[in-house]
Design an enzyme around this catalytic site. Structure first.
Site, mmCIF file in Angstrom:
data_model
loop_
_atom_site.group_PDB
_atom_site.id
_atom_site.type_symbol
_atom_site.label_atom_id
_atom_site.label_comp_id
_atom_site.label_asym_id
_atom_site.label_seq_id
_atom_site.Cartn_x
_atom_site.Cartn_y
_atom_site.Cartn_z
ATOM 1 C CG HIS A 106 30.939 -42.112 -2.118
ATOM 2 N ND1 HIS A 106 31.632 -41.751 -3.272
ATOM 3 C CD2 HIS A 106 30.500 -40.886 -1.621
ATOM 4 C CE1 HIS A 106 31.650 -40.521 -3.363
ATOM 5 N NE2 HIS A 106 30.986 -39.799 -2.253
ATOM 6 N NE ARG A 135 27.042 -38.431 -5.084
ATOM 7 C CZ ARG A 135 27.577 -37.818 -4.100
ATOM 8 N NH1 ARG A 135 26.946 -36.917 -3.319
ATOM 9 N NH2 ARG A 135 28.728 -38.165 -3.588
ATOM 10 C CE LYS A 158 12.916 -31.976 -22.187
ATOM 11 N NZ LYS A 158 13.622 -31.861 -23.318
ATOM 12 N NE ARG A 165 31.854 -32.463 0.658
ATOM 13 C CZ ARG A 165 31.408 -31.308 1.380
ATOM 14 N NH1 ARG A 165 32.087 -30.372 1.297
ATOM 15 N NH2 ARG A 165 30.108 -31.495 1.513
ATOM 16 C CB THR A 166 31.258 -35.762 -5.036
ATOM 17 O OG1 THR A 166 31.097 -36.402 -3.376
ATOM 18 C CG2 THR A 166 31.769 -37.170 -5.717
HETATM 19 C C1 NCD Z 1 29.240 -38.300 1.478
HETATM 20 C C2 NCD Z 1 28.093 -38.812 0.513
HETATM 21 O O1 NCD Z 1 27.882 -38.377 -0.464
HETATM 22 O O2 NCD Z 1 27.994 -40.087 0.624
HETATM 23 N N1 NCD Z 1 29.625 -37.104 0.884
HETATM 24 C C3 NCD Z 1 30.753 -37.031 0.051
HETATM 25 O O3 NCD Z 1 30.553 -37.753 -1.167
HETATM 26 N N2 NCD Z 1 31.818 -36.185 0.289
HETATM 27 C C4 NCD Z 1 28.875 -38.375 2.537
HETATM 28 C C5 NCD Z 1 27.703 -37.717 3.059
HETATM 29 O O4 NCD Z 1 26.870 -37.383 2.328
HETATM 30 O O5 NCD Z 1 27.286 -37.729 4.116
#
Ligand code: NCD
Length: 312
Positions: free
Chosen positions: A129, A101, A80, A51-52
């Site tokens: 987040h 991330r 590496k 998703r993100t």
């Molecule tokens: C969340 C995350 O990555 O923290 N997901 C997201 O970004 N939509 C929640 C999760 O992974 O449970």
């Protein structure tokens, strides 16, 4: 240069303006179709995500910009043995903005110190987040008309759920908000956050059963148990199905309740709840694209680009 590492890097007024822009983009996407032409977003995901990452990419592509990046550490030079800081220094020569991330808490701060371009934290370990929180705030504002006086129930893995940590921080800045923290003892909200709520005099209660509190909630924010942050599988297996929202339980709640979830969902919301008009987790996904468009636009404009132009 300004980065977005923590949701409190943005003032309340800045968040309001981002949500205004995100809502305008949702209403009239065609007006922004070419607004980031020639700009490049890099998505560096050192931890799995659907998703993100796709939401960031979709946001940039929806404004005529381009994207590059890698979806997992095994497909990057990290495999590496390259350091994070070297990866960032390199990639920041190729793009105008980075969404990153990382499984380690604090990694985006280390990255920001070496970056030539703005960094957006797209999730760091069990910590923060902030862009999920912008998505959540846009959803709450669209559904409830504002934030003041809302009772927010947060349910599930409040210990490791980084979206919960950022959302509590953000919502605690609006007057009259109260929190109902629904979790088993092992997965309660971290002490630094409850101490912060006490210090600010924000009402919260900690409960174990959602049935008892459902009738008084405005928002029920469900989360999955964060398997990847557990030290042992047996604890995960024991705790994973503590909460399952079903139509029967939802019948206890009022018409005004909105059910949210950052997704991915595992078992904690029955698919039978999806068609209930109070379930808004897929609207949240849609809003995430537009609020990320707004964020990229503002950050690029602030860091030397032209003012966020849309075509009128
Ligand atoms: C969340 C995350 O990555 O923290 N997901 C997201 O970004 N939509 C929640 C999760 O992974 O449970």
């Amino acid at each position: 240069m300004r980065h977005l590492i923590d949701i409190s890097d943005l003032s309340v007024a800045e968040i309001d303006r981002l949500l205004d822009l995100g809502e305008d983009m949702l209403r009239r996407p065609e007006d922004y179709r070419r607004s980031q032409q020639g700009r490049i977003l890099a998505t560096l995901f050192f931890e799995p995500s659907t998703r993100t990452r796709l939401s960031f990419e979709s946001a940039m592509l929806s404004m005529g910009g381009s994207v590059l990046g890698f979806p997992s550490p095994d497909s990057s030079s990290t495999a590496k043995g390259e350091s994070l800081q070297d990866t960032i220094r390199t990639v920041s020569c190729y793009c105008d903005i980075i969404a990153m991330r990382h499984p380690k808490e604090g990694a985006p701060i280390a990255a920001a110190m070496k970056s030539e371009v703005p960094i957006i934290n797209a999730g760091d370990g069990g910590h923060n987040h902030p862009t999920q929180t912008l998505t959540d705030l846009m959803t709450i504002r669209l559904e409830k008309g504002g934030f003041e006086g809302l009772t927010l129930g947060l349910c599930g893995d409040l210990k490791f759920g980084r979206t919960v940590h950022s959302l509590v921080t953000a919502m605690s800045r609006y007057p009259g908000v109260r929190f109902v923290l629904i979790a088993p003892p092992e997965l309660r909200l971290p002490g630094y956050l409850t101490a912060f709520l006490r210090e600010k005099g924000i009402p919260y209660e900690e409960v174990e059963h959602m049935e008892d509190v459902l009738p008084r909630l405005d928002i029920l924010y469900m989360t999955r148990v964060q398997r990847e942050r557990f030290f042992n599988e047996a604890d995960y297996v024991r705790l994973k199905d503590t909460y399952v929202l079903t139509p029967d339980k939802l019948a206890l709640a009022g018409e005004g309740l909105r059910v949210m979830h950052p997704l991915p969902r595992v078992n904690e919301i029955s698919p039978k709840v999806d068609d209930d008009p109070r379930a808004v987790y897929f609207k949240q996904v849609r809003n995430g694209r537009y609020v990320r468009m707004a964020l990229i636009t503002r950050m690029l404009a602030e860091n030397g680009g032209e003012e966020a132009g849309h075509e009128h």
